[in-house]
Design an enzyme around this catalytic site. Structure first.
Site: not given
Ligand SMILES: Cc1ncc(C[n+]2csc(CCOP(=O)(O)OP(=O)(O)O)c2C)c(N)n1
Ligand SMILES: [Mg+2]
Lengths: 275, 311
Positions: B54, B105, B163, B113, B7, B79
């Protein structure tokens, strides 16, 4: 509200704030800012408002809470632990492999969690479903949904609001945690949803604007909500992100950052009991 | 050698190539995490924050592209590919607009998460959209090159980034081409066809297999669609057994794409290594990967299975 009771609630809220800091510090990750901003409302809900029984977390007649802004679950986990759903020791496992305290709420495995959440904007729709089921089943339970002021930028949220008033979900109480911040900055700079009161009214809600850190305000809003029988209620709770920890208050970078050891010590020293 | 999350390479590449190309970058309140912030700081006038919305962002990107702009839209894989799937399909895929989806991610390496954010389904979703290019770079070097290739490609591209910081495994002068796989190590007994951060693990696994006198080829398939069928069939015939490896569900991703390719032309046993039919969970990224056996040891096990199936 009587002073004695208010002090009791304040002390519980302080414990919950300490638990929040403990969890995020131990996990070295998580979301302190938005957890601290809802600590007082969560305290009031779990220790005064909601009809719940920690020894019977699946009671079909219980009141429900959907934490639609699921990233703030350290506040929810703290309240559940302090209320006796599970031991406060378990809070140490937050976000660790094989803990039932997942990074975002998991209703399958955590006692007292009424709905899984974490993807913003979906919890409020689920809350509508739970409220509708209550009406269909002629049950008297109430449903509380806590949303973020960034979260309400999701279109789905407004679909849910439309649904709630269309189906007269008077057993639904929506709480919008208006702390003014999201991740990329202030909500007013990233994507403004103001004027929020007007929008909620236009969507058919009974709207109350309160100070999210004042128990008298919180109590009177929830009491009015219970007596509103023709429409859903929206409580717009003006809050401070990071409330209670001076260096976290209103600072956007504390959205999803864990404190280091020194910051942890300072935060804990600021969260001392009131007498 | 470089070690960084892809990323990060993505954000840097956007800022780098924006000098030459007229790029617009959209994000949905995650610019800090997706690293589009690196671009935003350099080119604020070409960065548009869409807020936590989104689905709207994806169709807005389509509108900008329909007006002649080259647009990147970014969020977490969950998303972007997940929540906004139908907007991607109908606003971008169907009109074949020049939108690049920068999804960060992806996979289990999201870590703490947990399951709601660990997207193991995006490759499967994106691969089904006609005309969509699906790229899943193996390291920081390839991530940068994939961004460049996406800019130069006319049409929709889905880019998958992680990530967790990962080691550089490809040489600085690596050549990247959409639709081409790369043999990183040759072998004769079995070919491990890997993508994303599993490519590095596959190279380690191949070394471990040498000790067991198994000669394993390692092929990097960062271009999942279009797929380098020619190369895959060549190794299906040469080795007679394949193992696919991906940080994604074994349903619908690279494993499925390879099975589809070989079953129609040169069938051989294919063992799919990836996330079994289950959700992820919270934990430190590396611990979660190990828990789900998404590591070199996991690949070795699957290779032994594949070799035992050879006629
Ligand atoms: C659908 C979706 N998009 C993006 C995210 C990533 N995300 C997590 S929290 C957050 C900001 C939330 O802001 P707000 O609702 O105001 O929460 P609070 O300030 O109370 O923490 C974002 C973008 C997510 N969890 N779900
Ligand atoms: Mg907020």
């Amino acid at each position: 509200m009587e002073e004695i009771q208010k002090n009791e609630l304040k002390n519980i809220a302080l414990r919950i704030r300490r638990d929040i800091i403990e969890q995020v510090y131990n996990a070295k990750s998580g979301h302190p800012g938005g957890s601290l901003s809802i600590a007082d409302i969560i305290t009031y809900l779990y220790f005064k408002e909601m009809n719940i029984d920690p020894s019977n977390p699946k009671d079909p007649d219980r009141d429900r809470l959907v934490l639609s802004k699921g990233h703030s679950c350290p506040a929810l986990y703290a309240a559940l632990a302090e209320r006796g759903y599970f031991s406060t020791e378990i809070l140490k496992t937050f976000r660790k492999l094989d803990s039932f305290l997942q990074g975002h709420p998991d209703m399958k495995n955590t006692p007292g969690v009424d709905m899984s959440s974490g993807s913003l904007g979906q919890g409020i729709s689920a809350a509508c479903g739970i409220a509708l089921a209550g009406k269909l089943d002629k049950k008297n339970y109430r449903v509380y949904a806590i949303l973020g002021d960034g979260e309400i930028e999701e279109g789905q949220v407004w679909e849910a609001f439309m649904f709630a008033s269309h189906y007269c979900l008077s057993n639904l109480c929506v709480i919008i945690d208006r702390n003014g911040l999201q991740i990329d900055g202030k909500c007013k700079d990233v994507m403004s949803s103001e004027p929020l009161e007007d929008k909620m009214q236009a969507f058919g809600f009974d709207v109350k604007v309160i100070d999210a850190h004042d128990f008298d305000d919180i109590e009177s809003a929830f009491n009015t909500a219970k007596n509103t029988t023709d429409r859903p209620t929206a409580i717009i709770a003006n809050s401070v992100k990071g409330k209670g920890v001076s260096f976290m208050e209103n600072v956007v970078s504390w959205h999803g950052t864990a404190p280091n050891e020194q910051q942890y010590e300072q935060a804990m020293s600021e969260l001392k009991e009131v007498r | 050698m470089l070690k960084e999350a892809t990323r990060e390479s993505y954000g840097k590449a956007l800022a780098e190539f924006a000098e030459k190309y007229d790029l617009y970058v959209l994000d949905a309140d995650l610019s800090e995490a997706t690293k589009t912030k690196i671009f935003a700081q350099k080119y604020p006038e070409r960065f548009i924050d869409c807020g936590i919305a989104e689905a709207n962002m994806v169709s807005v990107a389509a509108g900008l592209a329909a007006s002649g702009k080259t647009v990147f839209a970014s969020s977490f894989a969950m998303f972007l590919a997940g929540r906004a799937f139908e907007q991607v399909r109908n606003s971008i895929g169907y009109p074949h607009l020049n939108v690049k989806l920068g999804a960060t991610h992806a996979g289990l390496s999201v870590g703490e998460d947990g399951a709601t954010h660990q997207c193991n389904e995006d490759i499967a979703l994106m691969r089904t959209i006609p005309g969509m290019v699906v790229l899943n770079p193996a390291d920081p070097v390839e991530a940068r090159l994939a961004v460049k290739a996406a800019i130069e490609h006319d049409g929709p591209v889905y880019l998958r980034f992680g990530r967790m910081p990962i080691e550089q495994i490809l040489p600085d002068d690596y050549k990247f081409e959409i639709g081409k796989g790369t043999v990183l190590k040759d072998g004769t007994d079995v070919a491990v066809i890997a993508t994303g951060l599993m490519v590095g693990e596959a190279l380690k696994a191949a070394e471990m297999l040498e000790q067991k006198s198994i000669s394993a080829a390692v092929i990097n398939i960062s271009s999942i669609k279009p797929l380098d069928k020619k190369l895959i069939l060549e190794y299906s015939i040469r080795c007679g057994a394949l193992v696919t490896s991906e940080e994604h569900s074994i349903i619908g991703g690279l494993g499925s794409a390879v099975c589809e390719a070989v079953s129609e032309a040169a069938p051989c046993p294919v063992i799919r290594h990836g996330v079994e039919d289950m959700f992820g969970k919270s934990g430190a990224a590396q611990k979660v990967l190990d828990y789900y056996k998404l590591n070199a040891e996991g690949i070795v096990q699957k290779v032994l299975e594949a070799v035992s199936l050879k006629k």
